[in-house]
Design a protein around this motif. Sequence first.
Motif, PDB file in Angstrom:
ATOM      1  N   GLY A  48     -12.359 -33.658 -37.318  1.00 21.38           N
ATOM      2  CA  GLY A  48     -11.165 -33.537 -36.497  1.00 21.38           C
ATOM      3  C   GLY A  48     -11.344 -34.208 -35.154  1.00 21.38           C
ATOM      4  O   GLY A  48     -12.325 -34.900 -34.889  1.00 21.38           O
ATOM      5  N   SER A  49     -10.398 -33.978 -34.247  1.00 14.88           N
ATOM      6  CA  SER A  49     -10.419 -34.614 -32.937  1.00 14.88           C
ATOM      7  C   SER A  49     -11.197 -33.764 -31.951  1.00 14.88           C
ATOM      8  O   SER A  49     -11.554 -32.614 -32.227  1.00 14.88           O
ATOM      9  N   ILE A  50     -11.448 -34.341 -30.773  1.00 17.20           N
ATOM     10  CA  ILE A  50     -12.168 -33.618 -29.729  1.00 17.20           C
ATOM     11  C   ILE A  50     -11.362 -32.436 -29.216  1.00 17.20           C
ATOM     12  O   ILE A  50     -11.903 -31.450 -28.717  1.00 17.20           O
ATOM     13  N   TYR A  51     -10.031 -32.535 -29.342  1.00 14.26           N
ATOM     14  CA  TYR A  51      -9.170 -31.468 -28.852  1.00 14.26           C
ATOM     15  C   TYR A  51      -9.028 -30.332 -29.858  1.00 14.26           C
ATOM     16  O   TYR A  51      -8.770 -29.198 -29.483  1.00 14.26           O
ATOM     17  N   PRO A  53     -11.401 -29.617 -32.891  1.00 15.14           N
ATOM     18  CA  PRO A  53     -12.467 -29.840 -33.877  1.00 15.14           C
ATOM     19  C   PRO A  53     -12.471 -28.750 -34.944  1.00 15.14           C
ATOM     20  O   PRO A  53     -12.107 -27.606 -34.692  1.00 15.14           O
TER      21      PRO A  53
END
Length: 291
Positions: A48-51, A53
């Motif tokens: 997923g993304s850093i925002y 996870p």
Amino acid sequence: MAGVAASGRQRSKVAPYLMVLPALVYLGIFFVVPFVSLARTSLSTSAGSIYLPTLTFDWNFGNFGHAFSTYSDQITRSFIYAAVATVLCILLAYPLAYVIAFKAGRYKNLILGLVILPFFVTFLIRTLAWKTILADEGWVVQGLGAIGLLPDEGRLLSTGWAVIGGLTYNWIIFMILPLYVSLEKIDPRLLEASKDLYSSAPRSFGKVILPLSMPGVLAGSMLVFIPAVGDFINADYLGSTQTTMIGTVIQKQFLVVKDYPAAAALSFLLMALIVVGVLLYTRALGTEDLV
């Protein structure tokens, strides 16, 4: 009567377990559960993304190898800084603890109060104060430059020595108090006996005082070294990118990068290395008198 006696014996057997039950519950909730959660995270894979996870538990032991190979410099630096700070704490705290224990007399409590007083100020404020003291335009740098101990463009702030100095100052109280307790427990008659046997002051120190104070040295070393290894405040405020410690890396991995598996793996590596170091150190010094 026999039934009453049996019931009393039964209660006496159960009572100790009931007394330790609150502590066991506390440890279970605030130590065991987070420890298991951290272990699970260290063996997971992040996606997923850093925002936002997402973690997938898949026994990913590669996190440990990757963490160690990537941040081995920071790990090594943390142990070196902590070890140097611990040695400095011993060298600075031992004379002070000795004076308080044997020479202070009626001023003993006053000196102890003065030693403890600065530590009523928060850790962060004390570190920021050191940043001001070691600033390039500060009196320390100017004074050292005036006597030739620093070159014209020399500086203390943002160096490894500044970080070590901060670690030493912030944790020295945990060296002074155990040393004082160990020294204060020494029977003065032992020193008198050594003098009666024509022992010199240095020999009395080496043969009587130092061996009997080793439990304090050991306890103080552990209380200083362990938190110093994981410290990140001093490295952040007194150091630079060249003096980064592993605590800073873990903090940023958790809160900034949000690579939770890497941060958890680093945390476990740090714990394992500290445990090994502590076991070797206590084995070398001996712990039979540490109570």
